[in-house]
Design a protein around this motif. Structure first.
Motif, PDB file in Angstrom:
ATOM      1  N   GLU A 312       0.835  -1.202   0.000  1.00 58.43           N
ATOM      2  CA  GLU A 312       0.000   0.000   0.000  1.00 58.43           C
ATOM      3  C   GLU A 312       0.872   1.254   0.000  1.00 58.43           C
ATOM      4  O   GLU A 312       1.964   1.281   0.544  1.00 58.43           O
ATOM      5  CB  GLU A 312      -0.916   0.002   1.227  1.00 58.43           C
ATOM      6  N   HIS A 313       0.357   2.281  -0.605  1.00 57.09           N
ATOM      7  CA  HIS A 313       0.991   3.610  -0.624  1.00 57.09           C
ATOM      8  C   HIS A 313       2.344   3.623  -1.348  1.00 57.09           C
ATOM      9  O   HIS A 313       3.206   4.442  -1.053  1.00 57.09           O
ATOM     10  CB  HIS A 313       1.167   4.156   0.796  1.00 57.09           C
ATOM     11  N   ARG A 384     -10.027  -7.225  -5.193  1.00 54.39           N
ATOM     12  CA  ARG A 384      -9.245  -6.699  -4.068  1.00 54.39           C
ATOM     13  C   ARG A 384      -8.995  -7.793  -3.025  1.00 54.39           C
ATOM     14  O   ARG A 384      -7.867  -7.971  -2.563  1.00 54.39           O
ATOM     15  CB  ARG A 384      -9.960  -5.506  -3.447  1.00 54.39           C
ATOM     16  N   GLU A 388      -5.389  -9.692  -1.980  1.00 53.52           N
ATOM     17  CA  GLU A 388      -4.876  -9.777  -0.610  1.00 53.52           C
ATOM     18  C   GLU A 388      -4.437 -11.207  -0.292  1.00 53.52           C
ATOM     19  O   GLU A 388      -3.387 -11.426   0.322  1.00 53.52           O
ATOM     20  CB  GLU A 388      -5.946  -9.313   0.378  1.00 53.52           C
TER      21      GLU A 388
END
Length: 482
Positions: A312-313, A384, A388
């Motif tokens: 993430e990010h 999504r 994961e």
């Protein structure tokens, strides 16, 4: 093993084995065949048998003999285009533009579609594979989504006419929301769907470039991109990939060394989980690349093929630039359905219509059925959640693969991350790949990831397909032989 048989001599068997691999591009043009002595030892035949087999390959025009160097797979003829004359501020020799076709990228691609049998007749894992194993991608929701959009009325309406030029509206809305989660603001009318991410790259290049234009690319980098740009007649400017991103000094010299009309028009880069090193771009490097693009007037194509596997990010230039000089490209082959061939690009409004025109000239449209099924999977959050689970599984696989590789005597030259590991084997990986093909393994030697073929001891491994300790035992055995 070669077996004595009244139906086929040992010489014919050996020649046919090499011939099949050359014709199927599992041995790429320019590859060096084993020496006569090495080949004889490996296949447990006499040197005379090897010489006779190589003579057959020479007669078929598949290989060539080079004095005091050995036998090589014959190179295909390449149109070496004349390079533009640089400005008086000459480029340093280490920065010469490269227009030679790299070692055949099709070698790596064909390995994704074909299993090689070992001498025991068994099919084995493909350590050089560029995608996740099919078993990792199997999901119940894919079939349900297809069934949902292929009701009788919808099936006929979507199949019997062309789709929307830019792509299915519902999918482009879903992609807009997906990009917003990555802090990339792109309205649905700024998005164009494509037949996979590679098609998106092709659309951008055919729209913005002309033969002879210079394009900066990561090195090491994606072999297919080198080959594709070369076939289009572009000048490839390799930019060394560092831990935090591209070598900015090299990029600056490329931009300043040529006359204005001969400077780079494009920089194509994988910012996040770079192939093959696994490295990701730092914020400071991203800012400096964008400053160079603004100063020298080139576009940045950000290939985010591995976005679903990324942390993430992660830093993306398109987020920082708001799609002003950047163009975003991604797809779903690496996480969901390689054969659906759904990719997309996002760009500034003034470029979108030009990209749609190029798309229409090449493919007319894209498959609405699969696009609507994919939109449903996105809207329901299924992709999504699937991503994961895959990331968790890949993390465990990576830890095991790293342990096995280090135990086998390899050294990772970059921090292991994402799908690929970039490691040093200590031997020529072109030769290593040839020998291990006899045991049923397809490797990705380091030479495949350079714009111009050069011997390398580096190798890319797929963490998901290198879990078998048997592969690493075979690897150690072959490496000792070499």
């Amino acid at each position: 093993m070669l077996m004595r048989s009244p139906a086929e001599t040992l010489t014919d068997q050996l020649a046919n084995r090499f011939s099949e691999r050359i014709r199927n591009r599992l041995l790429a043009p320019g590859s060096r065949l084993p020496s006569v002595r090495e080949c004889a030892r490996r296949h447990e035949v006499s040197p005379y048998t090897v010489v006779a087999a190589y003579d057959q390959l020479l007669a078929q025009g598949l290989i060539e003999a080079r004095r005091n160097r050995g036998f090589f797979v014959r190179e295909s003829r390449v149109d070496h285009r004349a390079e533009p004359t640089p400005s008086p501020r000459a480029v340093r020799p280490s920065l010469e533009t490269r227009t030679r076709t790299p070692i055949d990228a099709a070698t790596l691609i064909r390995g994704m579609f074909r299993q090689v049998h070992g001498q025991d007749g068994q099919m084995k894992a493909v350590p050089g594979m560029g995608v996740l194993p099919p078993g990792w991608l199997e999901t119940p929701f894919m079939g349900a989504a297809v069934r949902r959009v292929t009701g009788t009325a919808n099936l006929y309406s979507l199949s019997l006419q062309y789709g929307e030029p830019a792509g299915d509206t519902g999918l482009r809305r879903a992609l807009s929301q997906k990009l917003a989660a990555l802090e990339i603001e792109a309205a649905p009318d700024q998005i164009v769907t494509t037949v996979g991410a590679t098609h998106a790259l092709d659309i951008v290049c055919r729209t913005l470039l002309r033969p002879g234009d210079a394009v900066m690319v990561d090195e090491p980098g994606w072999a297919v991109e080198f080959a594709r740009l070369t076939q289009m007649g572009m000048r490839i400017l390799p930019v060394p990939r560092r831990e935090d991103g591209p070598d900015l000094e090299v990029m600056t010299r490329y931009c300043e060394a040529y006359a204005p009309d001969q400077r780079p028009k494009l920089f194509v880069s994988v910012s996040v989980l770079h192939n093959p090193t696994g490295q990701s771009l730092s914020p400071s490097s991203a800012h400096r690349v964008l400053q160079l693009a603004q100063q020298h007037g080139f576009h940045v194509v950000e290939d985010d093929t591995y976005s679903h596997l990324a942390p993430e990010h992660a830093t993306r230039m398109c987020s920082l630039d708001a799609l002003q000089r950047t163009i975003y490209i991604s797809g779903f082959a690496k996480i969901l359905a390689p054969n659906w061939r759904v990719g997309y690009l996002a760009a500034a409004p003034h470029l979108v219509e030009r990209f749609i025109d190029t798309k229409l000239l090449g493919t007319l449209t894209t498959p609405s059925l699969f696009e609507q099924a994919l939109a449903h999977c996105l809207e329901q959050g299924q992709i999504r959640r699937h991503a994961e689970r895959v990331r968790a599984r890949l993390g465990a696989a990576r830890a095991r693969a790293v342990q096995l590789a280090v135990k086998a005597g390899c050294r990772f030259v970059t921090e292991p991350a994402g799908l690929f590991g970039w490691l040093d084997t200590g031997v020529d990986t072109d030769r290593l790949a040839q020998v291990m093909m006899d045991d049923g393994y397809l490797l990705a030697p380091g030479s495949l990831f350079h714009a111009v073929h050069q011997p390398s001891s580096l190798m890319r491994i797929n963490f998901a397909t290198t879990q078998d300790a048997g592969f690493w035992r075979d690897f150690e055995r072959v490496r000792r032989q070499l």
